[in-house]
Motif scaffolding. Structure first.
Motif, PDB file in Angstrom:
ATOM      1  N   LEU A 213      13.224   2.432  -1.528  1.00 48.82           N
ATOM      2  CA  LEU A 213      13.283   3.482  -0.594  1.00 48.82           C
ATOM      3  C   LEU A 213      12.560   3.240   0.323  1.00 48.82           C
ATOM      4  O   LEU A 213      12.215   2.718   1.786  1.00 48.82           O
ATOM      5  N   VAL A 214      11.147   3.308  -0.104  1.00 51.00           N
ATOM      6  CA  VAL A 214       9.771   3.564   0.890  1.00 51.00           C
ATOM      7  C   VAL A 214       9.672   2.242   0.967  1.00 51.00           C
ATOM      8  O   VAL A 214       9.100   2.113   2.272  1.00 51.00           O
ATOM      9  N   SER A 215       9.427   1.148   0.618  1.00 43.32           N
ATOM     10  CA  SER A 215       9.500  -0.297   0.577  1.00 43.32           C
ATOM     11  C   SER A 215      10.392  -0.858   2.329  1.00 43.32           C
ATOM     12  O   SER A 215       9.792  -1.349   3.072  1.00 43.32           O
TER      13      SER A 215
ATOM     14  N   ALA B 173       0.858  -1.188  -0.216  1.00 44.77           N
ATOM     15  CA  ALA B 173       0.173   0.090   0.276  1.00 44.77           C
ATOM     16  C   ALA B 173       1.393   1.304  -0.209  1.00 44.77           C
ATOM     17  O   ALA B 173       0.939   2.130  -0.536  1.00 44.77           O
ATOM     18  N   ALA B 174       2.044   1.503   1.094  1.00 42.58           N
ATOM     19  CA  ALA B 174       2.457   2.732   0.998  1.00 42.58           C
ATOM     20  C   ALA B 174       3.031   2.769  -0.885  1.00 42.58           C
ATOM     21  O   ALA B 174       3.313   3.458  -0.894  1.00 42.58           O
ATOM     22  N   ARG B 175       3.980   1.817  -1.308  1.00 48.76           N
ATOM     23  CA  ARG B 175       4.847   1.995  -2.746  1.00 48.76           C
ATOM     24  C   ARG B 175       3.918   2.068  -3.288  1.00 48.76           C
ATOM     25  O   ARG B 175       3.871   2.700  -4.193  1.00 48.76           O
TER      26      ARG B 175
ATOM     27  N   CYS C 216       1.934   2.171  11.316  1.00 48.11           N
ATOM     28  CA  CYS C 216       3.183   3.579  11.390  1.00 48.11           C
ATOM     29  C   CYS C 216       2.895   4.558  10.327  1.00 48.11           C
ATOM     30  O   CYS C 216       1.045   4.158   9.935  1.00 48.11           O
ATOM     31  N   ALA C 217       2.854   5.541  10.100  1.00 48.60           N
ATOM     32  CA  ALA C 217       2.286   6.552   8.791  1.00 48.60           C
ATOM     33  C   ALA C 217       3.256   6.955   8.347  1.00 48.60           C
ATOM     34  O   ALA C 217       5.093   7.179   8.517  1.00 48.60           O
ATOM     35  N   LEU C 218       3.102   7.222   6.812  1.00 52.47           N
ATOM     36  CA  LEU C 218       4.415   7.488   5.827  1.00 52.47           C
ATOM     37  C   LEU C 218       3.757   8.936   5.186  1.00 52.47           C
ATOM     38  O   LEU C 218       2.679   9.309   4.928  1.00 52.47           O
ATOM     39  N   THR C 219       4.492   9.605   5.283  1.00 51.45           N
ATOM     40  CA  THR C 219       4.675  11.203   4.550  1.00 51.45           C
ATOM     41  C   THR C 219       6.184  10.899   3.846  1.00 51.45           C
ATOM     42  O   THR C 219       6.656  11.220   3.809  1.00 51.45           O
ATOM     43  N   LEU C 220       5.225  12.097   2.506  1.00 50.20           N
ATOM     44  CA  LEU C 220       5.726  12.006   0.980  1.00 50.20           C
ATOM     45  C   LEU C 220       5.096  13.372   1.058  1.00 50.20           C
ATOM     46  O   LEU C 220       4.767  14.179   0.901  1.00 50.20           O
ATOM     47  N   ARG C 221       6.550  14.233   0.483  1.00 48.17           N
ATOM     48  CA  ARG C 221       6.460  15.404   0.306  1.00 48.17           C
ATOM     49  C   ARG C 221       7.648  16.260  -0.808  1.00 48.17           C
ATOM     50  O   ARG C 221       8.464  15.279  -0.478  1.00 48.17           O
ATOM     51  N   CYS C 222       7.025  16.600  -2.347  1.00 48.29           N
ATOM     52  CA  CYS C 222       7.867  17.739  -2.767  1.00 48.29           C
ATOM     53  C   CYS C 222       7.869  18.983  -2.289  1.00 48.29           C
ATOM     54  O   CYS C 222       6.640  19.324  -3.083  1.00 48.29           O
ATOM     55  N   ASN C 223       9.331  19.801  -1.615  1.00 47.73           N
ATOM     56  CA  ASN C 223       9.307  21.251  -2.382  1.00 47.73           C
ATOM     57  C   ASN C 223      10.213  21.800  -2.745  1.00 47.73           C
ATOM     58  O   ASN C 223      10.758  21.806  -1.335  1.00 47.73           O
TER      59      ASN C 223
END
Length: 134
Positions: free
Chosen positions: A51-53, A24-26, A67-74
């Motif tokens: 890396l996420v895996s 799900a994270a991938r 757990c929580a996955l946070t993805l950010r692009c700035n």
């Protein structure tokens, strides 16, 4: 599903901590990369998915529970995983015979330009991998 933000380049996904959450994270990361980093090379995308895996797998394996996955692009791409353990990860010798692992932390550090570890209060930690999106 972006559970906390209306910004497509900031995604937070709470995961149940079960083995299927890595997949799900991938999937979440793949959609995020499609939306937020259209110019990223296929190799760089594959590296981010790996890396996420690894980050989520380590959370599932070493800090049972959600757990929580946070993805950010700035400007920079940030992949963060928050879990319930305060144990700081560290490199160990890979086990090529017994199959007990030891590869993940080395891989995370080789794929990311920078790795940050933050101990959260009242408990848990967040590991953030920072990459230049190329």
């Amino acid at each position: 599903m972006n559970q906390y933000s209306h910004d497509p380049c900031l995604v937070v996904r709470v995961l149940d901590g079960q083995a299927g959450c890595v997949h799900a994270a991938r999937d979440q990361a793949r959609a995020f990369l499609h939306d937020c980093t259209p110019g990223m090379s296929e190799q760089a995308r594959d590296d981010v998915l790996l890396l996420v895996s690894e980050l989520v797998t380590n959370a599932v394996r070493h800090a049972p529970g959600p757990c929580a996955l946070t993805l950010r692009c700035n400007g920079m791409l940030k992949v963060a995983v928050t879990d319930a353990s305060t144990e700081v990860p560290g490199a160990r010798a890979p086990d090529t015979i017994g199959g007990t692992g030891g590869f993940g932390w080395h891989l995370i550090n080789s794929l990311a330009d920078q790795v940050q570890i933050r101990i959260d209060q009242p408990g848990g930690k967040t590991i953030t991998a920072v990459l230049a999106p190329h």
